[in-house]
Design an enzyme around this catalytic site. Structure first.
Site, PDB file in Angstrom:
ATOM      1  N   CYS A  24     -42.676   6.184 -28.321  1.00 13.03           N
ATOM      2  CA  CYS A  24     -43.488   4.957 -28.209  1.00 13.03           C
ATOM      3  C   CYS A  24     -43.860   4.392 -29.575  1.00 13.03           C
ATOM      4  O   CYS A  24     -44.195   3.213 -29.701  1.00 13.03           O
ATOM      5  CB  CYS A  24     -44.776   5.229 -27.429  1.00 13.03           C
ATOM      6  SG  CYS A  24     -44.447   5.811 -25.774  1.00 13.03           S
ATOM      7  N   HIS A  53     -49.344  -0.871 -28.413  1.00 11.88           N
ATOM      8  CA  HIS A  53     -48.410  -0.257 -27.476  1.00 11.88           C
ATOM      9  C   HIS A  53     -49.003  -0.376 -26.071  1.00 11.88           C
ATOM     10  O   HIS A  53     -50.221  -0.432 -25.893  1.00 11.88           O
ATOM     11  CB  HIS A  53     -48.188   1.208 -27.855  1.00 11.88           C
ATOM     12  CG  HIS A  53     -47.316   1.905 -26.878  1.00 11.88           C
ATOM     13  ND1 HIS A  53     -46.061   1.436 -26.550  1.00 11.88           N
ATOM     14  CD2 HIS A  53     -47.517   3.014 -26.113  1.00 11.88           C
ATOM     15  CE1 HIS A  53     -45.538   2.234 -25.644  1.00 11.88           C
ATOM     16  NE2 HIS A  53     -46.394   3.195 -25.364  1.00 11.88           N
ATOM     17  N   ASN A  71     -44.432   0.618 -19.144  1.00  8.76           N
ATOM     18  CA  ASN A  71     -44.311   1.147 -20.505  1.00  8.76           C
ATOM     19  C   ASN A  71     -42.830   1.137 -20.895  1.00  8.76           C
ATOM     20  O   ASN A  71     -42.024   1.846 -20.291  1.00  8.76           O
ATOM     21  CB  ASN A  71     -44.878   2.576 -20.530  1.00  8.76           C
ATOM     22  CG  ASN A  71     -44.865   3.194 -21.915  1.00  8.76           C
ATOM     23  OD1 ASN A  71     -44.274   2.653 -22.844  1.00  8.76           O
ATOM     24  ND2 ASN A  71     -45.504   4.335 -22.040  1.00  8.76           N
TER      25      ASN A  71
HETATM   26  O1  UT7 Z   1     -46.521   5.914 -23.873  1.00  4.75           O
HETATM   27  C1  UT7 Z   1     -46.584   7.299 -23.966  1.00  4.75           C
HETATM   28  C2  UT7 Z   1     -47.906   7.772 -23.800  1.00  4.75           C
HETATM   29  N1  UT7 Z   1     -48.275   7.904 -22.403  1.00  4.75           N
HETATM   30  C3  UT7 Z   1     -49.513   7.675 -22.086  1.00  4.75           C
HETATM   31  O2  UT7 Z   1     -50.270   7.241 -22.919  1.00  4.75           O
HETATM   32  C4  UT7 Z   1     -49.990   8.024 -20.692  1.00  4.75           C
HETATM   33  C5  UT7 Z   1     -51.403   8.536 -20.779  1.00  4.75           C
HETATM   34  N2  UT7 Z   1     -51.925   8.981 -19.491  1.00  4.75           N
HETATM   35  C6  UT7 Z   1     -52.240   8.124 -18.517  1.00  4.75           C
HETATM   36  O3  UT7 Z   1     -52.082   6.934 -18.660  1.00  4.75           O
HETATM   37  C7  UT7 Z   1     -52.849   8.676 -17.264  1.00  4.75           C
HETATM   38  O4  UT7 Z   1     -53.133  10.046 -17.429  1.00  4.75           O
HETATM   39  C8  UT7 Z   1     -51.955   8.491 -16.008  1.00  4.75           C
HETATM   40  C9  UT7 Z   1     -51.899   7.024 -15.601  1.00  4.75           C
HETATM   41  C10 UT7 Z   1     -50.547   8.964 -16.293  1.00  4.75           C
HETATM   42  C11 UT7 Z   1     -52.482   9.268 -14.834  1.00  4.75           C
HETATM   43  O5  UT7 Z   1     -53.828   8.901 -14.561  1.00  4.75           O
HETATM   44  P1  UT7 Z   1     -54.940  10.016 -14.307  1.00  4.75           P
HETATM   45  O6  UT7 Z   1     -56.179   9.324 -13.991  1.00  4.75           O
HETATM   46  O7  UT7 Z   1     -54.936  10.932 -15.518  1.00  4.75           O
HETATM   47  O8  UT7 Z   1     -54.397  10.731 -13.009  1.00  4.75           O
HETATM   48  P2  UT7 Z   1     -54.010  12.260 -12.783  1.00  4.75           P
HETATM   49  O9  UT7 Z   1     -52.708  12.572 -13.417  1.00  4.75           O
HETATM   50  O10 UT7 Z   1     -55.173  13.158 -13.084  1.00  4.75           O
HETATM   51  O11 UT7 Z   1     -53.822  12.269 -11.222  1.00  4.75           O
HETATM   52  C12 UT7 Z   1     -54.918  11.962 -10.330  1.00  4.75           C
HETATM   53  C13 UT7 Z   1     -54.420  12.059  -8.900  1.00  4.75           C
HETATM   54  C14 UT7 Z   1     -53.742  13.377  -8.610  1.00  4.75           C
HETATM   55  O12 UT7 Z   1     -54.090  13.712  -7.294  1.00  4.75           O
HETATM   56  P3  UT7 Z   1     -55.267  14.799  -6.988  1.00  4.75           P
HETATM   57  O13 UT7 Z   1     -54.833  16.051  -7.674  1.00  4.75           O
HETATM   58  O14 UT7 Z   1     -56.504  14.196  -7.596  1.00  4.75           O
HETATM   59  O15 UT7 Z   1     -55.292  14.872  -5.515  1.00  4.75           O
HETATM   60  C15 UT7 Z   1     -52.288  13.046  -8.655  1.00  4.75           C
HETATM   61  O16 UT7 Z   1     -51.487  13.899  -7.852  1.00  4.75           O
HETATM   62  O17 UT7 Z   1     -53.436  11.028  -8.675  1.00  4.75           O
HETATM   63  C16 UT7 Z   1     -52.246  11.634  -8.129  1.00  4.75           C
HETATM   64  N3  UT7 Z   1     -51.110  10.862  -8.581  1.00  4.75           N
HETATM   65  C17 UT7 Z   1     -50.614   9.792  -7.916  1.00  4.75           C
HETATM   66  N4  UT7 Z   1     -51.007   9.219  -6.775  1.00  4.75           N
HETATM   67  C18 UT7 Z   1     -50.313   8.120  -6.389  1.00  4.75           C
HETATM   68  C19 UT7 Z   1     -50.368  11.032  -9.724  1.00  4.75           C
HETATM   69  N5  UT7 Z   1     -49.419  10.080  -9.788  1.00  4.75           N
HETATM   70  C20 UT7 Z   1     -49.563   9.303  -8.697  1.00  4.75           C
HETATM   71  C21 UT7 Z   1     -48.881   8.171  -8.217  1.00  4.75           C
HETATM   72  N6  UT7 Z   1     -49.290   7.596  -7.077  1.00  4.75           N
HETATM   73  N7  UT7 Z   1     -47.855   7.601  -8.898  1.00  4.75           N
END
Ligand code: UT7
Length: 340
Positions: free
Chosen positions: A117, A267, A297
């Protein structure tokens, strides 16, 4: 900062995204996800994904041709290509070589870089140094990605697959005489960082020579080791901290305040990351140009793609002071301040 008689000016910007759009509702049909989850957690509404027969260098070619034209140059004026991508046409050689052949520019130097990125800002910084040294006149810096062919589009990969889109952006960095450092259009400062102790927080393990006897085999594929793996929360926390930090150092080095900056081109990994950085640094949200809603992204392509959209929207105009920051896999992070 520059001590030379030359300055590096961004003279042309171009971009290209494949025509086919996939909305969050399209993704709902492929994996267990919802439009609400994607919009609330990331801000993404849609992304562009290529057709099967389109390669990374095809997208890069389209963006490059536009950037060179917008610079008012001929292809033959380009004397170096710096190519940033994490989704190359092939394992080797670098995709810059394939782009160079498509642009019919034999013999000029091609440099492929792998800073994910942050790749575009690393490339911009390298171009700036080559230009200021006097060795080059017009360097094409390209960020281009085809993510869609490398995502796990089953429910197993939904935490990553919904985030990424395909696209390309390119700029021409040209050598000009430095006349007035305070008002000249030029790259004023760039700041590059990395911390490899976090390399496995966002990575694709296979293929790889660190994996044993084979770079890739059926077991690795069965385990999904050829798909991106991310610890999203860790990445999020480091992204906000590092982007804020390196923006502060870039503006300090450039001797400008956030109020002096006309436009922030960050970014685009998550709207919440950019809002958090804005909040931490008291930057008004309206000064940040976000594009993640439309593209997801696009890693190395994100900043030049955003630059081109900002120009087309009349938001980025010649003479404006711009600050950029990026964070990604590696971890790598970088910032730049330039006058457009
Ligand atoms: O460019 C490179 C750098 N990348 C980044 O900067 C990404 C940085 N991270 C993020 O933007 C966030 O961490 C994410 C958007 C990737 C994820 O958001 P989050 O609030 O950290 O969610 P999480 O991974 O903790 O997941 C929360 C819940 C989980 O369910 P439970 O365990 O709470 O029941 C996941 O299984 O959301 C679930 N989940 C989804 N649900 C629906 C994960 N992905 C999805 C999905 N659709 N696509």
């Amino acid at each position: 900062m520059s001590n030379t008689k030359y300055r590096s000016e961004i003279t042309g910007v171009g971009s290209f995204v494949p025509p086919k759009v996939y909305t969050n509702f399209d993704l709902e049909k492929m994996m267990e996800t919802t439009n609400d989850w994607i919009v609330q957690r990331t801000g993404i509404e849609q992304r562009h994904w290529v057709d099967d027969n389109v390669s990374n260098s095809d997208l890069a070619f389209e963006a490059s041709v536009r950037a060179i034209k917008n610079a008012g140059l001929e292809r033959s004026d380009i004397d170096m290509i710096i190519f940033a991508t994490l989704s190359p046409d092939h394992e080797f050689p670098g995709t810059g070589c394939f782009l160079q052949a498509k642009l019919e520019l034999p013999e000029i130097a091609v440099l492929d870089i792998r800073q994910q990125c942050t790749g575009f800002l690393y490339g911009l910084s390298i171009a700036d140094k080559f230009i200021q040294s006097g060795s080059n006149k017009n360097i094409l810096v390209v960020g281009s990605e085809v993510h869609s062919k490398g995502l796990d589009k089953t429910p197993n990969g939904r935490n990553v697959a919904v985030l990424f889109g395909d696209g390309a952006g390119a700029v021409v960095v040209s050598r000009k005489e430095l006349v007035n450092p305070a008002t000249d259009s030029r790259i004023i400062t760039t700041h590059l960082h990395a911390d490899g102790s976090f390399a496995k927080e966002l990575w694709i393990p296979a293929p790889g020579t660190a994996l044993g006897a084979d770079r890739i085999n059926n077991e690795m594929i069965a385990e999904g080791m050829h798909y991106p793996q991310m610890n999203g929360k860790t990445v999020f926390v480091h992204a906000t901290k590092r982007m804020a930090e390196c923006l502060v150092s870039a503006c300090k080095e450039a001797n400008v305040t956030f109020t002096d900056v006309d436009l922030f081109l960050f970014h685009q990994a998550n709207l919440r990351i950019n809002s958090k950085v804005a909040e931490m640094l008291s930057i008004p949200e309206e000064k940040i140009f976000n594009t993640i809603q439309n593209y997801g992204n696009t890693t190395a392509a994100t900043i030049p793609l955003g630059m081109d959209d900002a120009i087309k929207a009349g938001v980025l105009k010649k003479g404006m002071l711009v600050a950029s920051a990026a964070f990604g896999s590696g971890f790598t992070w970088a910032s730049a301040v330039w006058r457009y």
